[in-house]
Design a protein around this motif. Structure first.
Motif, PDB file in Angstrom:
ATOM      1  N   ALA A 142       0.822  -1.298  -0.041  1.00  0.00           N
ATOM      2  CA  ALA A 142      -0.148  -0.090  -0.125  1.00  0.00           C
ATOM      3  C   ALA A 142       1.176   1.180  -0.071  1.00  0.00           C
ATOM      4  O   ALA A 142       0.522   2.209  -0.622  1.00  0.00           O
ATOM      5  N   ALA A 143       1.880   1.183   0.877  1.00  0.00           N
ATOM      6  CA  ALA A 143       2.738   2.313   0.945  1.00  0.00           C
ATOM      7  C   ALA A 143       3.603   2.735  -0.474  1.00  0.00           C
ATOM      8  O   ALA A 143       3.589   3.738  -0.965  1.00  0.00           O
ATOM      9  N   TYR A 144       3.796   1.354  -1.277  1.00  0.00           N
ATOM     10  CA  TYR A 144       4.350   1.785  -2.516  1.00  0.00           C
ATOM     11  C   TYR A 144       3.233   2.272  -3.410  1.00  0.00           C
ATOM     12  O   TYR A 144       3.733   3.106  -4.208  1.00  0.00           O
ATOM     13  N   ALA A 145       2.216   1.642  -3.364  1.00  0.00           N
ATOM     14  CA  ALA A 145       1.033   2.205  -4.239  1.00  0.00           C
ATOM     15  C   ALA A 145       0.635   3.754  -4.193  1.00  0.00           C
ATOM     16  O   ALA A 145       0.650   4.260  -5.435  1.00  0.00           O
ATOM     17  N   ILE A 146       0.596   4.058  -2.936  1.00  0.00           N
ATOM     18  CA  ILE A 146       0.465   5.413  -2.880  1.00  0.00           C
ATOM     19  C   ILE A 146       1.502   6.383  -3.347  1.00  0.00           C
ATOM     20  O   ILE A 146       1.222   7.325  -3.802  1.00  0.00           O
ATOM     21  N   GLY A 147       2.635   5.856  -3.174  1.00  0.00           N
ATOM     22  CA  GLY A 147       3.987   6.478  -3.579  1.00  0.00           C
ATOM     23  C   GLY A 147       3.876   6.661  -5.115  1.00  0.00           C
ATOM     24  O   GLY A 147       4.172   7.753  -5.752  1.00  0.00           O
ATOM     25  N   ARG A 148       3.530   5.437  -5.773  1.00  0.00           N
ATOM     26  CA  ARG A 148       3.515   5.687  -7.209  1.00  0.00           C
ATOM     27  C   ARG A 148       2.377   6.537  -7.687  1.00  0.00           C
ATOM     28  O   ARG A 148       2.773   7.452  -8.787  1.00  0.00           O
ATOM     29  N   ALA A 149       1.162   6.447  -7.077  1.00  0.00           N
ATOM     30  CA  ALA A 149       0.032   7.323  -7.443  1.00  0.00           C
ATOM     31  C   ALA A 149       0.629   8.741  -7.202  1.00  0.00           C
ATOM     32  O   ALA A 149       0.313   9.720  -8.197  1.00  0.00           O
ATOM     33  N   THR A 150       1.327   9.176  -6.263  1.00  0.00           N
ATOM     34  CA  THR A 150       1.977  10.521  -6.021  1.00  0.00           C
ATOM     35  C   THR A 150       2.784  10.960  -6.976  1.00  0.00           C
ATOM     36  O   THR A 150       2.732  11.858  -7.448  1.00  0.00           O
ATOM     37  N   ALA A 151       3.688  10.258  -7.468  1.00  0.00           N
ATOM     38  CA  ALA A 151       4.563  10.318  -8.544  1.00  0.00           C
ATOM     39  C   ALA A 151       3.800  10.566  -9.988  1.00  0.00           C
ATOM     40  O   ALA A 151       4.346  11.471 -10.479  1.00  0.00           O
ATOM     41  N   THR A 152       3.007   9.744 -10.161  1.00  0.00           N
ATOM     42  CA  THR A 152       2.258   9.954 -11.336  1.00  0.00           C
ATOM     43  C   THR A 152       1.636  11.318 -11.286  1.00  0.00           C
ATOM     44  O   THR A 152       1.425  11.918 -12.444  1.00  0.00           O
ATOM     45  N   SER A 153       0.903  11.739 -10.202  1.00  0.00           N
ATOM     46  CA  SER A 153       0.128  12.765 -10.432  1.00  0.00           C
ATOM     47  C   SER A 153       1.058  14.197 -10.268  1.00  0.00           C
ATOM     48  O   SER A 153       0.787  15.008 -10.953  1.00  0.00           O
ATOM     49  N   ARG A 154       2.335  14.029  -9.617  1.00  0.00           N
ATOM     50  CA  ARG A 154       3.156  15.185  -9.958  1.00  0.00           C
ATOM     51  C   ARG A 154       3.632  15.183 -11.220  1.00  0.00           C
ATOM     52  O   ARG A 154       3.883  16.378 -12.120  1.00  0.00           O
ATOM     53  N   ALA A 155       4.124  13.891 -11.896  1.00  0.00           N
ATOM     54  CA  ALA A 155       4.390  14.173 -13.197  1.00  0.00           C
ATOM     55  C   ALA A 155       3.359  14.803 -14.162  1.00  0.00           C
ATOM     56  O   ALA A 155       3.510  15.367 -15.182  1.00  0.00           O
ATOM     57  N   TYR A 156       2.128  14.490 -13.927  1.00  0.00           N
ATOM     58  CA  TYR A 156       0.963  14.995 -14.700  1.00  0.00           C
ATOM     59  C   TYR A 156       0.827  16.475 -14.386  1.00  0.00           C
ATOM     60  O   TYR A 156       0.728  17.242 -15.391  1.00  0.00           O
ATOM     61  N   ALA A 157       0.966  16.860 -13.063  1.00  0.00           N
ATOM     62  CA  ALA A 157       1.070  18.240 -13.008  1.00  0.00           C
ATOM     63  C   ALA A 157       2.230  18.850 -13.642  1.00  0.00           C
ATOM     64  O   ALA A 157       1.977  20.143 -14.074  1.00  0.00           O
ATOM     65  N   VAL A 158       3.205  18.136 -13.528  1.00  0.00           N
ATOM     66  CA  VAL A 158       4.617  18.992 -14.523  1.00  0.00           C
ATOM     67  C   VAL A 158       4.413  19.206 -15.617  1.00  0.00           C
ATOM     68  O   VAL A 158       4.462  20.095 -16.410  1.00  0.00           O
ATOM     69  N   ALA A 159       3.542  18.051 -16.361  1.00  0.00           N
ATOM     70  CA  ALA A 159       3.352  18.037 -17.766  1.00  0.00           C
ATOM     71  C   ALA A 159       2.547  19.277 -18.161  1.00  0.00           C
ATOM     72  O   ALA A 159       2.567  19.868 -19.293  1.00  0.00           O
ATOM     73  N   LEU A 160       1.324  19.256 -17.151  1.00  0.00           N
ATOM     74  CA  LEU A 160       0.352  20.502 -17.572  1.00  0.00           C
ATOM     75  C   LEU A 160       0.989  21.908 -17.235  1.00  0.00           C
ATOM     76  O   LEU A 160       0.684  22.861 -18.138  1.00  0.00           O
ATOM     77  N   GLU A 161       1.975  22.067 -16.506  1.00  0.00           N
ATOM     78  CA  GLU A 161       2.661  23.326 -16.176  1.00  0.00           C
ATOM     79  C   GLU A 161       3.406  23.548 -17.347  1.00  0.00           C
ATOM     80  O   GLU A 161       3.409  24.711 -17.749  1.00  0.00           O
ATOM     81  N   GLU A 162       4.192  22.529 -17.804  1.00  0.00           N
ATOM     82  CA  GLU A 162       5.198  22.746 -19.032  1.00  0.00           C
ATOM     83  C   GLU A 162       4.130  23.166 -20.275  1.00  0.00           C
ATOM     84  O   GLU A 162       4.340  24.000 -21.120  1.00  0.00           O
ATOM     85  N   ARG A 163       3.143  22.473 -20.499  1.00  0.00           N
ATOM     86  CA  ARG A 163       2.039  22.579 -21.661  1.00  0.00           C
ATOM     87  C   ARG A 163       1.709  23.993 -21.418  1.00  0.00           C
ATOM     88  O   ARG A 163       1.559  24.826 -22.603  1.00  0.00           O
TER      89      ARG A 163
END
Length: 387
Positions: free
Chosen positions: A146-167
């Protein structure tokens, strides 16, 4: 009521705190929680707990201070300390997995996907080898996954936010570039309009002024008309210049209408005089035009007539509009001597006509007439769109 709006100010405030401070506070919190059973009660014999228990608890929590800079190392040190907890004598019956769970989450967030999966497998495998109870082993597997899954979800969310900011930044940059290009096009349009207005007005004024002194004694009425024409051309030029330059003002207010095809009759009348007769005619079915096309049509006719007045020495000029299915054809033909070349390099006015037509997807030709003496300017403006 949703909790997320209430947490938004807290999250915003936390973003301003240095990451090292946050990680230090997190390490202290984990350390206090895991030390609490050791300081709040004694062992079953009433004596103190093993001193190594305190050391191990501190060793399992302290590496969290460096979790962002070295996530894999932090996880390995934390898990190694945790594995020794049950083998150092009298210790409080408690799980000290908190540091390992935080470190697993950190690896999932800050490490590449493959490395994170490898560390998760190593963590689970090591836990299964050291834990004697199946219930404890199952609980540990669930918690670490569960800790790993939450971490991956956080990483994906941050990557998506960075992609939106860059776009968003890229779109903003493109918007600025397009705005600059639009400003350049507008400046070029204003320059062309000013050239057309001034060239037309000055040419008329020069021709009338040259004719005035010649007839002032022999034909006073004609001289008066010449001077009236000079004044009219000057006033008209001032009105058009103010109208054109009004777009440069930040607060232009209500702008005067731009020239239209209805103004061609006035234009033809202004160009007539001193031996030149300008005849306006039209054929085909007129239809409403987009503003860019209508202004371009007026300016094309204005510049062509200006060239007739300045260079042709003609007695007659025909300004003709031909409405076709997809195009508006504008023809200005005179019976004078012309310039003898199609779009001569020195004739900025004719080049401006070509540029106006090309900007709207049309075309323009200019040269000596094939059916007799004189010069012709022929412009095609598409009716389907504008620049």
């Amino acid at each position: 009521m949703s909790v997320m709006p209430l947490l938004a100010p807290v999250r915003s405030r936390l973003r301003t705190v240095p990451p090292l401070w946050l990680d230090t506070a997190l390490a202290v919190l984990v350390m206090v929680v895991q030390l609490w059973p050791l300081v709040s009660r004694t062992n079953l014999d009433g004596g103190p707990w093993s001193p190594w228990a305190y050391v191990i608890v501190v060793a399992s929590a302290l590496p969290l201070v460096w979790r962002r800079r070295a996530p894999v190392t932090t996880l390995l040190v934390t898990l190694s300390a945790t594995a020794l907890y049950d083998y150092v004598g009298q210790v409080a019956a408690q799980p000290i997995w908190y540091g390992g769970l935080v470190a697993t989450y950190t690896v999932a967030v800050y490490s590449p996907r493959v490395r994170g999966l490898v560390m998760l497998v190593v963590t689970i495998a090591g836990g299964l080898l050291l834990v004697g109870s199946s219930d404890t082993a199952l609980r540990g597997v669930v918690l670490f996954v569960a800790a790993y899954a939450i971490g991956r979800a956080t990483a994906t969310s941050r990557a998506y936010a960075v992609a939106l900011e860059e776009r968003a930044a890229r779109l903003e940059q493109e918007r600025h570039v397009e705005a600059e290009r639009a400003a350049e096009r507008e400046r070029a349009r204003i320059a062309r309009d000013m050239h057309d207005i001034l060239a037309h007005a000055v040419s008329l004024m020069v021709v009338q002024a040259e004719a005035g002194p010649v007839v002032v004694r022999t034909d006073p009425a004609r001289a008066e008309r010449a001077f009236d024409a000079i004044a009219t051309a000057g006033r008209d030029a001032m009105v058009q210049l103010r109208r054109t330059l009004s777009v440069l003002k930040e607060d232009a207010g209500t702008r005067a209408p731009r020239p239209t095809l209805d103004d061609l009759a006035t234009l033809a009348a202004q160009a007539s005089g001193n031996g030149l007769d300008v005849v306006l005619s039209a054929s085909g079915e007129p239809r409403p035009l987009l503003p860019d096309i209508e202004v371009a049509a007026y300016r094309v006719a204005q510049e062509a007539l200006t060239n007739v007045v300045k260079h042709s020495g003609a007695a007659r000029a025909d300004l003709r509009l031909t409405w076709q299915d997809d195009n508006l054809m504008i023809s200005v033909t005179d019976d004078g001597r012309g310039s003898g070349a199609a779009f001569p390099s020195g004739e900025n006015g004719l080049i401006g006509i070509r540029e106006r037509a090309a900007a709207l997807g049309g075309s323009a030709t200019a040269g000596p007439r094939a059916d007799g003496p004189g010069f012709q300017v022929l412009v095609r403006l598409p009716l389907a769109g504008s620049a």
